[in-house]
Design a protein around this motif. Structure first.
Motif, PDB file in Angstrom:
ATOM      1  N   PHE A 185       0.861  -1.185   0.000  1.00 50.19           N
ATOM      2  CA  PHE A 185       0.000   0.000   0.000  1.00 50.19           C
ATOM      3  C   PHE A 185       0.899   1.237   0.000  1.00 50.19           C
ATOM      4  O   PHE A 185       1.675   1.462   0.941  1.00 50.19           O
ATOM      5  N   PHE A 186       0.801   2.059  -1.063  1.00 49.29           N
ATOM      6  CA  PHE A 186       1.566   3.309  -1.122  1.00 49.29           C
ATOM      7  C   PHE A 186       0.720   4.420  -0.518  1.00 49.29           C
ATOM      8  O   PHE A 186      -0.227   4.905  -1.129  1.00 49.29           O
ATOM      9  N   ASN A 187       1.078   4.839   0.674  1.00 48.79           N
ATOM     10  CA  ASN A 187       0.238   5.764   1.431  1.00 48.79           C
ATOM     11  C   ASN A 187       0.189   7.166   0.836  1.00 48.79           C
ATOM     12  O   ASN A 187      -0.764   7.911   1.046  1.00 48.79           O
ATOM     13  N   GLY A 188       1.223   7.538   0.085  1.00 51.88           N
ATOM     14  CA  GLY A 188       1.284   8.893  -0.453  1.00 51.88           C
ATOM     15  C   GLY A 188       0.636   9.068  -1.808  1.00 51.88           C
ATOM     16  O   GLY A 188       0.729  10.149  -2.403  1.00 51.88           O
ATOM     17  N   ALA A 189      -0.043   8.029  -2.311  1.00 50.41           N
ATOM     18  CA  ALA A 189      -0.632   8.127  -3.654  1.00 50.41           C
ATOM     19  C   ALA A 189      -1.634   9.271  -3.763  1.00 50.41           C
ATOM     20  O   ALA A 189      -1.719   9.948  -4.797  1.00 50.41           O
ATOM     21  N   VAL A 190      -2.400   9.508  -2.695  1.00 52.75           N
ATOM     22  CA  VAL A 190      -3.401  10.590  -2.740  1.00 52.75           C
ATOM     23  C   VAL A 190      -2.730  11.949  -2.919  1.00 52.75           C
ATOM     24  O   VAL A 190      -3.314  12.860  -3.505  1.00 52.75           O
ATOM     25  N   ALA A 220       6.664   6.685   3.940  1.00 53.84           N
ATOM     26  CA  ALA A 220       7.982   7.303   4.095  1.00 53.84           C
ATOM     27  C   ALA A 220       7.946   8.756   4.558  1.00 53.84           C
ATOM     28  O   ALA A 220       8.668   9.144   5.472  1.00 53.84           O
ATOM     29  N   ALA A 221       7.099   9.581   3.928  1.00 56.32           N
ATOM     30  CA  ALA A 221       7.111  11.022   4.215  1.00 56.32           C
ATOM     31  C   ALA A 221       5.932  11.453   5.075  1.00 56.32           C
ATOM     32  O   ALA A 221       5.572  12.624   5.079  1.00 56.32           O
ATOM     33  N   ASP A 222       5.360  10.502   5.832  1.00 53.92           N
ATOM     34  CA  ASP A 222       4.045  10.763   6.417  1.00 53.92           C
ATOM     35  C   ASP A 222       4.040  11.153   7.893  1.00 53.92           C
ATOM     36  O   ASP A 222       3.091  10.876   8.622  1.00 53.92           O
ATOM     37  N   VAL A 223       5.085  11.810   8.350  1.00 56.25           N
ATOM     38  CA  VAL A 223       5.053  12.550   9.610  1.00 56.25           C
ATOM     39  C   VAL A 223       5.579  13.946   9.318  1.00 56.25           C
ATOM     40  O   VAL A 223       6.514  14.091   8.527  1.00 56.25           O
ATOM     41  N   PRO A 224       4.989  15.003   9.951  1.00 56.35           N
ATOM     42  CA  PRO A 224       3.911  14.949  10.918  1.00 56.35           C
ATOM     43  C   PRO A 224       2.573  14.587  10.269  1.00 56.35           C
ATOM     44  O   PRO A 224       2.491  14.596   9.041  1.00 56.35           O
ATOM     45  N   PRO A 225       1.547  14.276  11.097  1.00 52.11           N
ATOM     46  CA  PRO A 225       1.567  14.304  12.560  1.00 52.11           C
ATOM     47  C   PRO A 225       2.282  13.081  13.140  1.00 52.11           C
ATOM     48  O   PRO A 225       2.343  12.024  12.505  1.00 52.11           O
ATOM     49  N   VAL A 226       2.765  13.232  14.356  1.00 55.16           N
ATOM     50  CA  VAL A 226       3.513  12.171  15.020  1.00 55.16           C
ATOM     51  C   VAL A 226       2.662  10.914  15.198  1.00 55.16           C
ATOM     52  O   VAL A 226       3.187   9.799  15.217  1.00 55.16           O
ATOM     53  N   GLU A 227       1.356  11.078  15.299  1.00 60.85           N
ATOM     54  CA  GLU A 227       0.447   9.937  15.506  1.00 60.85           C
ATOM     55  C   GLU A 227       0.533   8.910  14.384  1.00 60.85           C
ATOM     56  O   GLU A 227       0.211   7.734  14.580  1.00 60.85           O
ATOM     57  N   ASN A 228       0.976   9.339  13.208  1.00 63.66           N
ATOM     58  CA  ASN A 228       1.062   8.403  12.083  1.00 63.66           C
ATOM     59  C   ASN A 228       2.068   7.285  12.316  1.00 63.66           C
ATOM     60  O   ASN A 228       1.976   6.217  11.709  1.00 63.66           O
ATOM     61  N   LEU A 229       3.038   7.529  13.188  1.00 63.12           N
ATOM     62  CA  LEU A 229       4.012   6.486  13.504  1.00 63.12           C
ATOM     63  C   LEU A 229       3.343   5.278  14.166  1.00 63.12           C
ATOM     64  O   LEU A 229       3.887   4.177  14.149  1.00 63.12           O
ATOM     65  N   ARG A 338      -1.695  12.837   3.074  1.00 62.65           N
ATOM     66  CA  ARG A 338      -1.051  12.127   4.179  1.00 62.65           C
ATOM     67  C   ARG A 338       0.441  12.424   4.272  1.00 62.65           C
ATOM     68  O   ARG A 338       1.049  12.185   5.308  1.00 62.65           O
ATOM     69  N   ALA A 339       1.034  12.925   3.197  1.00 58.99           N
ATOM     70  CA  ALA A 339       2.482  13.149   3.179  1.00 58.99           C
ATOM     71  C   ALA A 339       2.800  14.638   3.269  1.00 58.99           C
ATOM     72  O   ALA A 339       2.067  15.481   2.741  1.00 58.99           O
ATOM     73  N   ASN A 340       3.897  14.942   3.939  1.00 56.27           N
ATOM     74  CA  ASN A 340       4.387  16.329   4.029  1.00 56.27           C
ATOM     75  C   ASN A 340       3.308  17.298   4.503  1.00 56.27           C
ATOM     76  O   ASN A 340       3.136  18.395   3.961  1.00 56.27           O
ATOM     77  N   VAL A 341       2.586  16.894   5.546  1.00 58.95           N
ATOM     78  CA  VAL A 341       1.499  17.724   6.064  1.00 58.95           C
ATOM     79  C   VAL A 341       2.063  18.717   7.089  1.00 58.95           C
ATOM     80  O   VAL A 341       2.179  18.418   8.281  1.00 58.95           O
TER      81      VAL A 341
END
Length: 408
Positions: A185-190, A220-229, A338-341
């Motif tokens: 699943f590529f989370n940054g596709a959106v 890969a690039a999906d923090v912040p927010p820290v909760e994503n970890l 989801r990325a670079n927020v």
């Protein structure tokens, strides 16, 4: 011909080496005296340093490491250690911090994709580990949404798999067979493509679990927010990867792979310091492993709300400065994906009054002194503030204003 192991034995028996190892001289004292901590290597090599107002791009060296990370790298560079022990014990601490079964430090998220895929194929079968990516028999398959195909899926394909594209939950269910080893699943596709996932997280995980195949999410690039970890492992993904050199501000060449213990242990077998697996060429040194540990610890402990306000303050400061040019307007931009927020600044202007294009501003800033990296769309200039040092904020504001004023 002398092989590597015999050479090491010969070297160990030499008097100079043996004398040092058997003496009471502290290891730290073996360092050459008089070496300056700060050297003008950029100047010596003719490399032009730049101000990064474009973001955590790998080709711009990611982000700058936190001072605590640099200190950890310096401290741990003075002594030798068993790399298996370093990897295991640091991984155990990271797993505790991330509240997961197991974790390891990799050489970036791309490495995590390769050895995580390898783990799904080989498990702990040493024969398969030696053969990958050229296993005999039918090619292993990885399920991926058609909308999620991206440049970094090459890191997955490097493990010798075929990617099978699906578009609906029904297609995914039907595509799984005896050759299927994993789902990706590529989370940054959106964010990359401006589209919605054709299969959402929950369905993707449920189908994977129902068919007993491990699911892997690239965040890969999906923090912040820290909760994503913590978010994606709680959803049920078996493996998760984050970049270490973006907003966590660890070494750029480090990343995190964490999740199900059996898969992480198998990933270790496919990785350095083992001598023959696919991940041998992706080794991460002990200093980076310690540095990644300290970076994650620091990231989890920091005041994220305060940091966000600091970023917003940078946006406001630059906007106020450039808006003194007639016809120029600055607006806060926060990605909705989801990325670079995090907050950045979009600057646009009336090109009938300020006769310069955004791309021309980008080039002028790059060629100016100091060199400033930015990016642009057809009708606006994009400024990333999260990669700026505090002392760079006013410099960036001043230089953008100067470039725009020359076109009035």
């Amino acid at each position: 011909m002398m092989n590597r192991r015999n050479l090491l034995k010969r070297l160990a028996s030499l008097p100079v080496v043996g004398g040092l190892l058997g003496s009471s001289i502290p290891l730290q004292s073996l360092a050459k005296p008089g070496i300056q901590a700060k050297q003008s290597l950029f100047k010596e090599l003719g490399i032009r340093p730049l101000i990064n107002a474009r973001g955590t791009m790998t080709f711009l060296s990611g982000s700058l490491m936190e001072p605590e990370v640099v200190a950890a790298i310096n401290e741990t560079s003075r002594d030798f250690a068993n790399m298996h022990e370093v990897e295991d014990k640091v991984g155990e601490r990271i797993a505790e911090m991330l509240e997961c079964e197991a974790a390891m430090v990799t050489s970036g998220a791309a490495c995590a994709l390769t050895i995580g895929t390898a783990a799904a194929i080989t498990g702990v079968d040493m024969e398969k580990i030696r053969q990958i990516p050229n296993l005999p028999g039918p090619q292993p398959e990885v399920i991926i949404q058609k909308k999620h195909r991206y440049v970094f899926d090459q890191a997955v394909r490097s493990a010798g798999v075929k990617l099978v594209e699906v578009e609906t939950p029904k297609e995914m269910e039907e595509a799984i067979n005896e050759r299927t080893v994993m789902s990706l699943f590529f989370n940054g596709a959106v964010d990359w493509y401006g589209i919605e996932d054709s299969i959402n997280h929950e369905d993707f995980v449920a189908i994977s679990k129902r068919n007993n195949i491990p699911s892997f999410i690239d965040a890969a690039a999906d923090v912040p927010p820290v909760e994503n970890l913590f978010k994606y492992q709680k959803m049920g993904f078996d493996m998760v990867t984050f970049s270490g050199g973006k907003m966590i501000r660890g070494p750029q060449s480090a990343g995190l792979l964490f999740g199900r213990k059996d898969l992480i242990e198998a990933a270790k077998l496919n990785f350095s310091p083992h001598e023959s697996p696919i991940g041998r060429s992706m080794k991460v040194n002990k200093e980076e492993i310690f540095g990644m540990y300290v970076a994650l610890k620091h990231y989890l402990e920091k005041d994220h709300e305060k940091e966000w306000q600091e970023w917003q303050g940078r946006v406001d400061h630059i906007a106020a400065k450039v808006e003194t040019v007639n016809g120029v307007k600055g607006e806060t931009h926060i990605p909705k994906g989801r990325a670079n927020v995090f907050p950045g600044l979009n600057i646009h202007w009336d090109q009938s009054k300020v006769k310069i294009t955004p791309e021309e501003v980008v080039e002028a800033l790059r060629k100016g002194e100091p060199s400033i990296e930015t990016s642009a769309g057809d009708d606006e200039l994009w400024i990333a503030v999260v990669t700026l040092q505090p002392e760079h904020v006013d410099i960036v504001a001043r230089r953008i204003k100067e470039v725009l004023e020359t076109a009035v």
